[in-house]
Structure formats: C-alpha cells, structure tokens
Write a protein that holds these residues in place. Structure first.
Motif, PDB file in Angstrom:
ATOM      1  N   PHE A  15       1.013  -1.182   0.260  1.00 20.72           N
ATOM      2  CA  PHE A  15      -0.046   0.008  -0.124  1.00 20.72           C
ATOM      3  C   PHE A  15       0.915   1.273   0.043  1.00 20.72           C
ATOM      4  O   PHE A  15       0.723   2.237  -0.832  1.00 20.72           O
ATOM      5  CB  PHE A  15      -0.939  -0.025   1.181  1.00 20.72           C
ATOM      6  N   VAL A  16       1.949   1.300   0.891  1.00 17.25           N
ATOM      7  CA  VAL A  16       2.553   2.488   0.804  1.00 17.25           C
ATOM      8  C   VAL A  16       3.328   2.663  -0.174  1.00 17.25           C
ATOM      9  O   VAL A  16       3.781   3.765  -0.874  1.00 17.25           O
ATOM     10  CB  VAL A  16       3.575   2.562   2.265  1.00 17.25           C
ATOM     11  N   ARG A  17       3.949   1.539  -0.994  1.00 11.50           N
ATOM     12  CA  ARG A  17       4.793   1.669  -2.100  1.00 11.50           C
ATOM     13  C   ARG A  17       4.030   1.892  -3.191  1.00 11.50           C
ATOM     14  O   ARG A  17       4.383   2.959  -4.063  1.00 11.50           O
ATOM     15  CB  ARG A  17       5.658   0.636  -2.324  1.00 11.50           C
ATOM     16  N   ASP A  18       2.862   1.555  -3.480  1.00 12.27           N
ATOM     17  CA  ASP A  18       2.082   1.670  -4.584  1.00 12.27           C
ATOM     18  C   ASP A  18       1.036   2.839  -4.650  1.00 12.27           C
ATOM     19  O   ASP A  18       0.895   3.388  -5.457  1.00 12.27           O
ATOM     20  CB  ASP A  18       1.358   0.277  -4.947  1.00 12.27           C
ATOM     21  N   ILE A  19       0.401   2.890  -3.294  1.00 10.83           N
ATOM     22  CA  ILE A  19      -0.646   3.957  -3.317  1.00 10.83           C
ATOM     23  C   ILE A  19       0.009   5.488  -2.766  1.00 10.83           C
ATOM     24  O   ILE A  19      -0.583   6.372  -3.109  1.00 10.83           O
ATOM     25  CB  ILE A  19      -1.816   3.337  -2.662  1.00 10.83           C
ATOM     26  N   VAL A  20       0.434   5.262  -1.449  1.00  2.00           N
ATOM     27  CA  VAL A  20       1.073   6.361  -0.775  1.00  2.00           C
ATOM     28  C   VAL A  20       1.986   7.318  -1.607  1.00  2.00           C
ATOM     29  O   VAL A  20       2.086   8.199  -1.624  1.00  2.00           O
ATOM     30  CB  VAL A  20       1.293   6.161   0.723  1.00  2.00           C
ATOM     31  N   ALA A  21       3.209   6.506  -1.827  1.00  2.00           N
ATOM     32  CA  ALA A  21       4.320   7.031  -2.560  1.00  2.00           C
ATOM     33  C   ALA A  21       4.047   8.248  -3.710  1.00  2.00           C
ATOM     34  O   ALA A  21       4.563   9.305  -3.646  1.00  2.00           O
ATOM     35  CB  ALA A  21       5.252   6.197  -2.931  1.00  2.00           C
ATOM     36  N   PRO A  22       3.018   8.081  -4.611  1.00  2.00           N
ATOM     37  CA  PRO A  22       2.935   8.894  -5.373  1.00  2.00           C
ATOM     38  C   PRO A  22       2.356  10.276  -4.884  1.00  2.00           C
ATOM     39  O   PRO A  22       2.503  11.485  -5.344  1.00  2.00           O
ATOM     40  CB  PRO A  22       1.790   8.338  -6.326  1.00  2.00           C
ATOM     41  N   PHE A  23       1.458  10.312  -3.720  1.00  2.30           N
ATOM     42  CA  PHE A  23       1.066  11.323  -2.985  1.00  2.30           C
ATOM     43  C   PHE A  23       2.285  12.236  -2.573  1.00  2.30           C
ATOM     44  O   PHE A  23       1.990  13.448  -2.024  1.00  2.30           O
ATOM     45  CB  PHE A  23       0.163  11.038  -1.635  1.00  2.30           C
ATOM     46  N   GLU A  24       3.511  11.784  -2.305  1.00  3.55           N
ATOM     47  CA  GLU A  24       4.549  12.575  -1.999  1.00  3.55           C
ATOM     48  C   GLU A  24       4.792  13.822  -2.638  1.00  3.55           C
ATOM     49  O   GLU A  24       5.224  14.906  -2.461  1.00  3.55           O
ATOM     50  CB  GLU A  24       5.892  11.682  -2.107  1.00  3.55           C
ATOM     51  N   LYS A  25       4.543  13.628  -4.166  1.00  2.00           N
ATOM     52  CA  LYS A  25       4.300  14.969  -4.986  1.00  2.00           C
ATOM     53  C   LYS A  25       3.094  15.730  -5.096  1.00  2.00           C
ATOM     54  O   LYS A  25       2.919  16.571  -5.709  1.00  2.00           O
ATOM     55  CB  LYS A  25       4.772  14.401  -6.484  1.00  2.00           C
TER      56      LYS A  25
END
Length: 388
Positions: A15-25
């Motif tokens: 979940f963190v790698r695939d879904i959350v990480a894109p929200f870092e931008k």
C-alpha cells in the motif's frame, strides 16, 4: 513472527509503495509545508479500502507484539506519508498504546476508539518552555499545575513543542498536583487551551506543527483523569519506552527507501567513464548503509523482544534510540552525498528524510540525555557490585 503479522506487514508495504508514495508529489501543503487535511483524508479513505488502517491493532482491540509491530511500522515508514495514511504516526500511535494500557473502559470508548478508527488525531502536552523553567528532558521541572475543585480539576500553565496540537481533537495533558504528576484527557479545541506560537521547523511530515500553548483555568471533569493522581510520571514511562522504539521503526523504513533510491541512482549515473557504484568512494558508502540499516534492525528487534517479555526495557530503549537515530542519520547523509545535487533537491524524498532524521535525534530524548541516563546506571551497577 506470526504468519498474520507477516501478511499485515506485506499488505502495508504494498500500500505504501504503490498508493501512498505518489502522494509525495501532491502540491496540497499548508504554510508550514505539511500535508493538508484534504491529503490526509484522501489517504485514509484509501487505507481503509486497502484494510491497512491502524494495522498494528487487531480487530478485538489488542495490540500486535512489539516484534510484530516493528515489521508493520517499518513498512508504514517507507514513505514520510505512510504513517499518516495508516494511522501509525506519532503522537497518535504512542497515545493509543498508553490509553490501551491505562485508560478506563469509559475513557477508551470516548477517546481511544476514535483514535484507533483514524477519525481523530491527538496531542501529548508534556514539554514546557525553558524560559519558564519548565520541563523538557527533565520532567521533574514541570511548572503546569492542576488543583481539585469539586468534581473537576483546574489546570494552568504553558506547554511547548506539542506536536499536532493545531489540528488535534484529543489531548493528553500533564500537570503536577500535591500528590505528584497527573494526566488528563481533554477534547480539542478548547477555549482554555490557546495556541500562541507555531514555529516553522526542520521537519514537516506531520500536520499541526509543534505548538506553544497557554492553558488558563482549564476545567477537566475528575473522571477524565487518566489513572490515579500522582501517577503521571509512571504512565509517561509506559508510553515513552515503546514510543522511542516505534520512532526507530518508522524512520528505519524511511531510510531503507532512501537507500533504495540512492542505490538506483548510483547504478544509473555515470561519471569518469563508469557508473557511480563502481567508484569505491560511492560503493563503500552504500555498503556502510547496509551495515547501519542491519544493525538498526537488530537493535529494534532486541528491544522489542525485551518489551514482549514484559520487561520495562528503559535501558534497552535508550540504547536503541541513540544507536538507531545516529545510524540512520549516517545513512540519510550518505544517500544525500551519493546523489549529489539531486540529493539536496525535492526530486526525491531523500532530502526530506535527511532533515527529519536530524530532528529524530532530539525528540523523545536527545542522545546526550540517554547517554547520561545510561552512565548513571553504569555507576549504580558498579556501586552495587562493590557493596556500596
């Protein structure tokens, strides 16, 4: 490690790698460069859908073991936004643990259940301004007072470095009475608790800042005291030893990801006729990162095992807080160095993690305070061995 905990950790990591990480931008940031409430709400909708909301708490309300929690929280920390999304962030995670251990059934229903559900966030009001002679690493210096008044307690004082206070719905307030330190649960916002300053700080992964607040004639019903009068410092230790460790877990996850980013960069970037990884000056830095990351994981597991055996583990948690925070600082620093200009830009999370790891070396006890505490223990042990 149970199969169920391993499965939870794997689900959190995906979940963190695939879904959350894109929200870092995601550009939605407040004036302190923290993620806005809209971002947090969006992430938590997705976390519930993925069944990773508060993943370290079982459906019956019980906690995973500390060793199992390590596996889950390391996975949640792979992005700076991961703990917020999964509801494993400080101070909520530590407050959930404390309420689960000390809170009455009524207090759990009113204050703990919303925290576990991720529908409320909290703040822990302990530190005080040094200008007032108040408590920081030395809680015995606490200046905030509480006095009984009928079936209420009245609290007055000032607090500082209260993480998340600006956007919290639940507060745990520490104050001193004639019997000693006390803890109270309060609903927020409250007109008797006024935020007077929210500084811009080196870290910006958590919303609500690190506020200074004034507490003036805060009336708290007696049944909102956590535990018994005078037991506040004991309850603080119930919270702080595991909380130091869970900080280590989350930041280990962040540094694992940073090292992955730096490793990828070193294997792609070329200079002086070969890839950076083939230059010993770079390759050796990444090798040292692996050593520090592994040692950090072993220290976390060692202290988690002590807590799972029912030990107080104050000594272990102090050693682990010092060793892990300083090891991860080295890891983050090397990642920046390997990546050069890219490492000090917002192109990746490496720059943010480097900044925030620096703050990690201070909160929940600076390294020097933990070393001082360990040194006192060494002296006591020696005196005991000498029959003193």
């Amino acid at each position: 490690m149970t199969e169920s905990a391993t499965e939870i950790a794997a689900r959190v990591e995906a979940f963190v790698r695939d879904i959350v990480a894109p929200f870092e931008k995601d550009p939605r940031r407040d004036d302190h460069n923290c993620p806005t409430e809209d971002v947090i709400a969006d992430l938590r909708v997705l976390a519930r859908k993925a069944d990773v909301m508060t993943p370290h708490i079982r459906a019956d309300g019980s906690h995973l073991t500390h060793r199992e929690t390590a596996q889950v929280l390391i996975a949640s920390g792979l992005s700076p936004l991961g703990p917020l999304a999964c509801n494993t962030a400080a101070p909520d995670e530590g407050n959930i643990y404390l309420l689960g251990k000390v809170g009455s059934e009524d207090l759990k229903r009113r204050f703990l259940d919303p925290l576990v559900a991720g529908t409320a966030r909290s703040a822990f009001f302990m530190s005080e301004p040094w200008e007032d002679g108040g408590s920081g690493s030395d809680p015995s210096m606490m200046q905030t007072t509480c006095k009984p008044d009928g079936n209420h307690w009245v609290v007055n004082g000032r607090k500082c470095w209260i993480t998340g206070a600006a956007q919290a719905q639940i507060g745990i307030v520490m104050a001193k009475a004639e019997q000693g330190a006390c803890m109270f649960l309060v609903d927020l916002p409250n007109p008797a608790i006024r935020i007077v300053h929210q500084p811009k700080t080196i870290d910006n992964s958590l919303p609500g800042g690190h506020c200074t607040v004034e507490i003036e004639n805060l009336r708290i019903p007696a049944d909102q005291m956590l535990g018994e009068p005078g037991e506040g410092f004991k309850y603080a230790q119930v919270r702080l030893a595991p909380a130091r460790l869970t900080h280590c877990m989350r930041w280990l996850g962040a540094c694992i990801r940073c090292n992955e980013i730096a490793t990828d960069y070193a294997n792609r970037r070329q200079a002086f006729g070969k890839h950076l990884i083939d230059h010993e000056g770079v390759g050796f830095m990444l090798a040292d990162n692996l050593i520090d990351l592994q040692q950090a994981r072993l220290m976390i597991d060692w202290t988690a095992d002590a807590l799972d055996r029912g030990e107080r583990a104050g000594r272990e948690s102090s050693m682990t807080k010092v060793a892990v925070s300083e090891a991860l600082m080295r890891v983050a620093d090397r990642c920046v160095q390997v990546m050069g200009g890219t490492g000090v830009s917002d192109a990746t999370i490496v720059e943010q993690v480097f900044r925030e790891i620096r703050a990690f070396r201070i909160y929940d006890g600076p390294s020097e305070v933990h070393r001082w505490s360990l040194a006192k223990g060494i002296k006591r042990h020696w005196e005991k061995s000498q029959g003193a």
